[in-house]
Scaffold this active site. Sequence first.
Site, short mmCIF file in Angstrom:
data_model
loop_
_atom_site.label_atom_id
_atom_site.label_comp_id
_atom_site.label_asym_id
_atom_site.label_seq_id
_atom_site.Cartn_x
_atom_site.Cartn_y
_atom_site.Cartn_z
N SER A 100 -4.23 0.76 11.58
CA SER A 100 -4.11 0.41 10.15
C SER A 100 -4.30 1.68 9.33
CB SER A 100 -5.15 -0.64 9.79
OG SER A 100 -5.03 -1.75 10.65
N LYS A 175 -0.01 -4.30 5.82
CA LYS A 175 -1.23 -4.51 6.61
C LYS A 175 -2.48 -4.38 5.72
CE LYS A 175 -4.32 -4.77 9.80
NZ LYS A 175 -4.69 -6.06 10.36
N LYS A 244 -12.63 0.23 5.48
CA LYS A 244 -11.57 1.25 5.38
C LYS A 244 -10.26 0.62 4.92
CE LYS A 244 -9.31 1.59 8.92
NZ LYS A 244 -8.14 1.12 9.64
#
Length: 296
Positions: A100, A175, A244
Amino acid sequence: MDKPIIAFIGLGQMGTPMALNLLKAGYIVHGYDKDTKLAEHFSGISHFTWSATAVDAVLAASVVVLMLPDSPIVDALLWDGDQAISKILKPGNLLIDMGSSDPMHSRNNAAKLKALGIGFIDAPVSGGVKRAQAGTLAIMVGGAQDWTEVALPVLTALGQTLTHVGSEGAGHAVKALNNYVSAAGLLAVSEALSSAVKFGIDPHLVNQVFNASTAKNNTTENKVEAFMLSAAFNSGFALSLMKKDLETAHRFMEQVESASQFSAKCLEIWQAGDQSLGKGADHTQMYEFVKNQSAD
Ligand code: NAD
């Protein structure tokens, strides 16, 4: 056509089951992770070679799959110093970034690789460790159509739902946005369950009602009983990685000048949870964090 040799870099929670599925599908895999302990998952498995460095893994491969934590790590591996894998990749090779990563970094990496004649697609995944093991991940693909077609057989061995969402970086954008929606849902469910408990209502019953009602989401269906109310907190997806992803999503929304007040607040709460729960926490422990906050 012969199957390409695959270099697989990043053999953590997700990378290991994904590499095992590629082996099951008949690919030759040269794997590398900086954590050498992970080699034990592959002992005795034929057609797999544990490489001592990323460069060694890439040498004989024509397709490179990355399943690494974040963009700074991907960028360093690609471009930094003598050991940069971009120096080993050959024109006609394909790099697939399945972690990701940040969409803007991915666009940049795609352009720099294109100048070297090397293909790039971003193909991040959703579904967690369970679906990585089952080979049924949802995969969102960004990149040129011709490179996507080259990647298709590899991706089919890993996932069930493949969606080409746009040009390079688009997969990583979708994503990050997916995880923003998912994280916001987990936070809302955690707050709702904590409030119900304070009123004396059984949280198991609340979740049962949610799953029969409009509050149903991925958290209520797959996480509340298995990881949160059971206090197992072992989903296999780290809180630091979810934080994150929220940082990536929030930054992305700012970059495209989209309203982001809600994502800013959501991020702030997840950052506080990460700070409080510390290294190694599972993302489902946010329930514990929210519960403790509301107990103050
Ligand atoms: P993880 O921390 O378990 O695995 C990452 C691996 O990368 C580790 O084994 C680490 O040693 C290795 N690594 C780090 N730097 C390296 C380097 N320079 N060279 C070689 N290896 C290096 O993380 P994960 O849960 O497998 O997640 C990987 C990616 O997939 C992340 O971007 C994450 O956000 C994403 N993701 C995770 C899940 C999940 O449920 N765990 C689901 C979807 C997407």
